[in-house]
Structure formats: C-alpha cells, structure tokens
Scaffold this motif. Structure first.
Motif, short mmCIF file in Angstrom:
data_model
loop_
_atom_site.label_atom_id
_atom_site.label_comp_id
_atom_site.label_asym_id
_atom_site.label_seq_id
_atom_site.Cartn_x
_atom_site.Cartn_y
_atom_site.Cartn_z
N ALA A 41 -9.50 -54.13 48.23
CA ALA A 41 -10.41 -53.15 48.84
C ALA A 41 -10.82 -53.58 50.24
O ALA A 41 -10.87 -52.76 51.16
N LEU A 42 -11.11 -54.86 50.42
CA LEU A 42 -11.52 -55.35 51.73
C LEU A 42 -10.34 -55.37 52.70
O LEU A 42 -10.51 -55.07 53.88
N GLY A 43 -9.16 -55.70 52.21
CA GLY A 43 -7.98 -55.76 53.07
C GLY A 43 -7.49 -54.38 53.49
O GLY A 43 -6.80 -54.25 54.50
N GLY A 44 -7.84 -53.35 52.74
CA GLY A 44 -7.38 -52.00 53.04
C GLY A 44 -8.12 -51.35 54.20
O GLY A 44 -7.70 -50.31 54.69
N PRO A 48 -15.19 -51.85 56.30
CA PRO A 48 -15.17 -52.84 57.39
C PRO A 48 -16.46 -53.65 57.51
O PRO A 48 -16.41 -54.83 57.85
N LEU A 49 -17.60 -53.05 57.22
CA LEU A 49 -18.86 -53.79 57.32
C LEU A 49 -18.95 -54.86 56.24
O LEU A 49 -19.38 -55.99 56.49
N LEU A 54 -18.48 -60.63 54.60
CA LEU A 54 -17.91 -61.64 53.69
C LEU A 54 -16.90 -62.55 54.38
O LEU A 54 -16.44 -63.51 53.77
N ALA A 55 -16.56 -62.26 55.63
CA ALA A 55 -15.55 -63.05 56.33
C ALA A 55 -16.07 -64.45 56.62
O ALA A 55 -17.26 -64.68 56.80
N ASP A 56 -15.14 -65.41 56.64
CA ASP A 56 -15.50 -66.77 57.03
C ASP A 56 -16.00 -66.74 58.46
O ASP A 56 -15.43 -66.07 59.31
N GLY A 57 -17.05 -67.47 58.71
CA GLY A 57 -17.60 -67.52 60.06
C GLY A 57 -18.58 -66.40 60.36
O GLY A 57 -19.09 -66.31 61.47
N ALA A 58 -18.82 -65.51 59.39
CA ALA A 58 -19.79 -64.44 59.62
C ALA A 58 -21.17 -65.06 59.73
O ALA A 58 -21.48 -66.05 59.07
N PRO A 59 -22.01 -64.51 60.61
CA PRO A 59 -23.36 -65.07 60.75
C PRO A 59 -24.12 -65.00 59.43
O PRO A 59 -24.04 -64.00 58.73
#
Length: 87
Positions: A41-44, A48-49, A54-59
């Motif tokens: 679901a996230l890769g599709g 986007p938010l 959840l991305a690495d390095g997200a504040p």
C-alpha cells in the motif's frame, strides 16, 4: 471520556488476543501478511503522507514540543488563563 477510550482499547486488545489464540495459522503469519500488505500500500503511492511519516529519516515528534504546542495552551484556556482561539 477516558473510561470509554480505555474500555474500547481493552476490548480491542481482548478481541485481538482471542483471534490470535483461535487462529489456525502459525504464530507470526498474520503479522507477516499485514506487513506485506502495508508495504504494498505504501509503495503504490496511494498514501504519500503515511509513507513519508513511516520513512527512515522522517522527522520524529518531540513530546515536549507537542505538549507546548497543544496541551499546555489548552490547559491554560480551561483554567481561564487565556482567551479561546479565534477570538
């Protein structure tokens, strides 16, 4: 209100535990399936938010800053220490 939240959370936890206990699948298989679904679901690009959060390095949220931005001013308004927002 807090009692309702706690009761709903406890009911959800009990339901999840019962579902896990009675599931015919081996332990961890359901979690693996949910993780794979979330990754698809996230890769599709549909969320986007959420993907950014959840991305690495997200504040990361700083609890003290969040408190000062939200809970502390709200507590002041409840005590009558400052006027309501927008007035």
């Amino acid at each position: 209100m807090v009692n309702g939240l706690v009761a709903a959370y406890a009911a959800g936890e009990l339901s999840t535990a019962e579902q896990s206990r009675t599931s015919p699948d081996p332990p961890g298989q359901e979690q693996a399936a949910r993780a794979a679904y979330l990754a698809r679901a996230l890769g599709g690009g549909a969320y986007p938010l959420l993907a950014g959060a959840l991305a690495d390095g997200a504040p990361r949220s700083v609890p003290e800053a969040a408190y000062r931005a939200g809970a502390q001013p709200a507590a002041g308004r409840l005590r009558g220490g400052e006027p309501p927002r927008g007035s």
